[in-house]
Motif scaffolding. Structure first.
Motif, short mmCIF file in Angstrom:
data_model
loop_
_atom_site.label_atom_id
_atom_site.label_comp_id
_atom_site.label_asym_id
_atom_site.label_seq_id
_atom_site.Cartn_x
_atom_site.Cartn_y
_atom_site.Cartn_z
N LEU A 131 -63.79 -85.88 -28.49
CA LEU A 131 -63.67 -84.44 -28.29
C LEU A 131 -62.31 -84.30 -27.45
CD1 LEU A 131 -65.22 -81.95 -27.55
CD2 LEU A 131 -66.05 -82.94 -25.35
N LEU A 132 -61.96 -85.26 -26.61
CA LEU A 132 -60.78 -85.06 -25.71
C LEU A 132 -59.47 -85.44 -26.47
CD1 LEU A 132 -61.52 -86.72 -22.41
CD2 LEU A 132 -61.58 -84.40 -22.79
N GLY A 133 -59.58 -86.56 -27.34
CA GLY A 133 -58.33 -86.96 -28.24
C GLY A 133 -58.09 -85.85 -29.27
N GLY A 134 -59.21 -85.59 -30.05
CA GLY A 134 -59.09 -84.55 -30.98
C GLY A 134 -58.74 -83.34 -30.72
N GLY A 135 -59.38 -82.86 -29.34
CA GLY A 135 -58.71 -81.35 -29.02
C GLY A 135 -57.33 -81.34 -28.48
N LEU A 136 -56.90 -82.46 -27.93
CA LEU A 136 -55.47 -82.51 -27.63
C LEU A 136 -54.66 -82.80 -28.86
CD1 LEU A 136 -55.44 -85.09 -24.33
CD2 LEU A 136 -54.50 -82.53 -24.43
N ASN A 137 -55.11 -83.58 -29.98
CA ASN A 137 -54.24 -83.46 -30.92
C ASN A 137 -54.15 -82.02 -31.72
OD1 ASN A 137 -52.79 -85.00 -32.84
ND2 ASN A 137 -54.40 -85.55 -34.11
N LEU A 138 -55.13 -81.45 -31.71
CA LEU A 138 -54.89 -80.09 -32.01
C LEU A 138 -54.10 -79.08 -31.43
CD1 LEU A 138 -58.58 -79.43 -33.49
CD2 LEU A 138 -56.70 -79.66 -34.93
N ALA A 139 -54.46 -79.08 -30.00
CA ALA A 139 -53.83 -78.42 -29.04
C ALA A 139 -52.27 -78.60 -28.74
CB ALA A 139 -54.43 -78.26 -27.76
N VAL A 140 -51.86 -79.75 -28.83
CA VAL A 140 -50.50 -80.12 -28.32
C VAL A 140 -49.95 -81.10 -29.59
CG1 VAL A 140 -50.83 -79.99 -25.96
CG2 VAL A 140 -50.91 -81.87 -26.85
N GLY A 141 -50.37 -81.41 -30.42
CA GLY A 141 -49.91 -82.05 -31.57
C GLY A 141 -50.07 -83.72 -31.50
N VAL A 142 -50.48 -84.32 -30.24
CA VAL A 142 -50.39 -85.39 -30.24
C VAL A 142 -51.86 -85.78 -29.14
CG1 VAL A 142 -48.39 -86.37 -30.85
CG2 VAL A 142 -48.72 -85.84 -28.60
N SER A 143 -52.52 -86.90 -29.33
CA SER A 143 -53.57 -87.14 -28.26
C SER A 143 -52.91 -88.43 -27.39
CB SER A 143 -54.67 -87.76 -28.91
OG SER A 143 -54.48 -88.88 -30.02
N GLY A 144 -52.15 -89.20 -27.97
CA GLY A 144 -51.41 -90.29 -27.04
C GLY A 144 -52.26 -91.17 -26.44
N PRO A 145 -52.01 -91.48 -25.12
CA PRO A 145 -52.95 -92.43 -24.43
C PRO A 145 -54.30 -91.97 -24.34
CG PRO A 145 -51.05 -92.02 -23.34
CD PRO A 145 -50.79 -90.86 -24.26
N THR A 146 -54.82 -90.79 -24.54
CA THR A 146 -55.95 -90.22 -24.34
C THR A 146 -56.98 -91.27 -25.23
OG1 THR A 146 -55.32 -87.99 -23.84
CG2 THR A 146 -57.66 -88.11 -24.41
N VAL A 147 -56.54 -91.34 -26.52
CA VAL A 147 -57.35 -92.00 -27.48
C VAL A 147 -57.09 -93.79 -27.20
CG1 VAL A 147 -57.60 -92.66 -29.74
CG2 VAL A 147 -57.21 -90.40 -29.30
N ASP A 148 -56.03 -93.88 -26.68
CA ASP A 148 -55.61 -95.41 -26.77
C ASP A 148 -56.83 -96.01 -25.46
OD1 ASP A 148 -53.68 -96.04 -28.50
OD2 ASP A 148 -52.60 -94.42 -27.44
N ILE A 149 -56.80 -95.27 -24.30
CA ILE A 149 -57.64 -95.75 -23.07
C ILE A 149 -59.07 -96.08 -23.36
CG2 ILE A 149 -55.94 -94.60 -21.24
CD1 ILE A 149 -58.41 -92.56 -21.16
#
Length: 245
Positions: A131-149
């Motif tokens: 939800l968070l990682g996918g949402g950020l990937n769609l919204a700003v192009g990358v999810s970065g550390p959101t998925v990594d943590i």
């Protein structure tokens, strides 16, 4: 896009794919920055997604024996939920916002595990990751550390982390291309050709990164990940603030 700019893009694709092949991240952050410098934000996000599908797809193939399919399925449910929410509110990206959000993401990798003990192998954590990682990937192009943590603090070894994250990113980037498909209509035939030509460069970079990964210890893998993401975040944050000014 000039011939020299296209050549620089192909070199960037190779180098960033190699970086992602080693650390499972960071490469996409840098590649998006390159694309944002030459394309409108929605188009840059879509193009980065298309290239990252190839880079992550090849990484997933190289490490397919280590993919955890149960974790992948739950994360995809979270991604689908995020996509529906953004579609309903008719979200449109803004360059300054993108840079500032990405610049702030590295804060997450420095949060002590005792404060935020996330584990993608737990079903409810996996859903939140999507939800968070996918949402950020769609919204700003990358999810970065959101998925990594959600992955870096699990008991999985580095090969399983890289493989499962790569498979997750293939689906996430595919969703991004579909979400911004209309924005790709501004691309010229030459630019489409450059993007298509990026495929073998992405695969070659991923292959080189995979070779390095096999020779990297788990301790070094986790330590280097933090510092690389932090350096990239500082760059994005500075650019975002400058755009506001």
């Amino acid at each position: 896009m000039s011939l020299w700019l296209a050549a620089a893009l192909l070199l960037a694709v190779f180098c960033t794919s190699m970086l992602s092949g080693i650390f499972g991240m960071a490469g996409g952050l840098i590649l998006l920055g390159v694309l944002l410098a030459i394309l409108p934000a929605p188009t840059a996000i879509a193009v980065q997604g298309a290239i990252q599908i190839i880079a992550n797809g090849s990484r997933a193939v190289f490490s397919r024996a280590f993919i955890d399919w149960a974790i992948l399925g739950i994360i995809c449910l979270g991604l689908l939920t995020a996509g529906i929410i953004l579609f309903v509110i008719r979200y449109t990206p803004n360059l300054a916002t993108i840079c500032i959000v990405i610049g702030l993401l590295p804060i997450l990798v420095w949060i002590p595990q005792s404060w935020l003990a996330l584990d993608a192998s737990k079903p409810h954590h996996g859903f939140i990751c999507g939800l968070l990682g996918g949402g950020l990937n769609l919204a700003v192009g990358v999810s970065g550390p959101t998925v990594d943590i959600f992955f870096i603090r699990t008991l999985m070894d580095r090969r399983k982390i890289i493989a499962t994250k790569a498979a997750t990113q293939v689906i996430s980037h595919g969703s991004k291309v579909l979400f911004y498909w209309n924005a790709t209509m501004v691309l010229t035939p030459f630019e489409w050709a450059a993007i298509a030509l990026a495929a073998p460069f992405a695969i070659a970079g991923t292959s080189a990164g995979h070779w390095v990964l096999q020779r990297l210890t788990d301790a070094n893998f986790r330590a280097w990940t933090r510092w690389i993401v932090t350096a990239i975040g500082i760059f994005y944050l500075a650019r975002g603030i400058s755009l506001l000014n």
